[in-house]
Design a protein around this motif. Structure first.
Motif: not given
Length: 308
Positions: A18-26
């Motif tokens: 979640i952290s990886l995707l969140g940081n990528l997309l936010s």
């Protein structure tokens, strides 16, 4: 993408993912998170629905395939694109994911740039579909719901109210002496008149589940699930008052007044011996009564009881 940030729902039970995707997309997206299938379904069906869902396959309890199936079975969520993001890279896994309704299948490790491009593409396609869907259900002249939208809503409301043993109200609205208005003022003025009427009439339909639509020509309808006669009549009276406040002058020699409306209102409790057309017929009868009674008035009737 649109200037509006797309809302992305990330569904994964691993906080690191979640952290990886969140940081990528936010930076480019509004990110919403769910860590299990049940909460994912709730967030997907919320009032502010996601534009796209990134879904892990392997989760405790309800797995990603089960979540995807339920999303595609619901009227509220079936059109939201789903991308599976998973370490399960077998061809059969990918085929299953696409077969049950996902638009894409991304295996880990993935390229951040490629993933963002895929998300962008599917969000743009969804927004394009939503745009065309809106055009197919909105009346071009008045910008309210059109006849197709009303017909579909009536079928849905009929089934729901019959299942819940509720009543269903329908108001049919006709613009008085509209042919004479067009003949005297011209069709361009008639179009302006209809647009102004649609705007004020639609504002009087305040409940979230009700629908105001153009039925055809100078006729409009208001569909009100789980409404009784008193409540529907109250809406009808507000509509008449709103039109009177517009004070659109009708200068045809045979009229010499302001534009007014006549309303036919029927409340019916759907059951297995009736069908949606019965409600339209009853409301139309009431509208005819209002016209015959002098126009600029409401004729209303309760024509059925639950289980009757």
């Amino acid at each position: 993408m649109n200037d509006d940030k797309p809302r992305v729902l990330i569904v994964d039970d691993e906080r690191s993912n979640i952290s990886l995707l969140g940081n990528l997309l936010s930076p480019d997206c509004e990110v919403v998170v769910a860590t299990d299938g049940e909460s994912a379904l709730r967030r997907a069906a919320a009032e502010a629905r996601p534009d796209i869902i990134l879904l892990d396959v392997m989760m405790p309890g309800m797995d990603g395939y089960q979540v995807c199936r339920q999303l595609k079975e619901s009227d509220l969520t079936r059109d939201i694109p789903v991308i599976f993001i998973t370490a399960m890279g077998e061809e059969d896994d990918e085929a299953l994911g696409l077969r049950i309704g996902a638009v894409d299948y991304v295996t880990k490790p993935f390229s951040p740039a490629i993933l963002k491009m895929r998300i962008r593409t599917h969000v743009e396609l969804k927004r394009l579909r939503d745009h065309w869907q809106r055009l197919s259900t909105v009346d071009a002249l008045t910008q309210v719901a059109n006849r197709r939208c009303f017909d579909e809503a009536l079928e849905t409301a009929w089934r729901t109210t019959m299942r819940n043993e509720q009543t269903l109200a329908l108001i049919m609205i006709d613009v008085d002496h509209f042919k004479a208005y067009n003949d005297h003022h011209g069709h361009a003025a008639g179009d302006v008149c209809l647009r102004r009427l649609a705007q004020v009439l639609g504002r009087e339909v305040k409940r979230a589940g009700d629908l105001f639509a153009r039925f055809g020509g100078e006729e409009f309808v208001c569909l009100m699930p789980d409404a009784d006669l008193v409540g529907a009549e109250t809406v009808g009276r507000r509509m008449c008052a709103a039109v009177a406040e517009l004070a659109i002058q009708h200068d045809h020699p045979a009229v010499q007044a302001t534009v007014s409306i006549s309303l036919g209102l029927a409340v019916l409790a759907p059951n297995k011996r009736t069908n949606p057309t019965d409600l339209i017929v009853e409301a139309d009868r009431r509208l005819y009564d209002a016209k015959r009674g002098g126009r600029n008035r409401i004729s209303a009737a309760f024509v059925g009881a639950p289980g009757g």
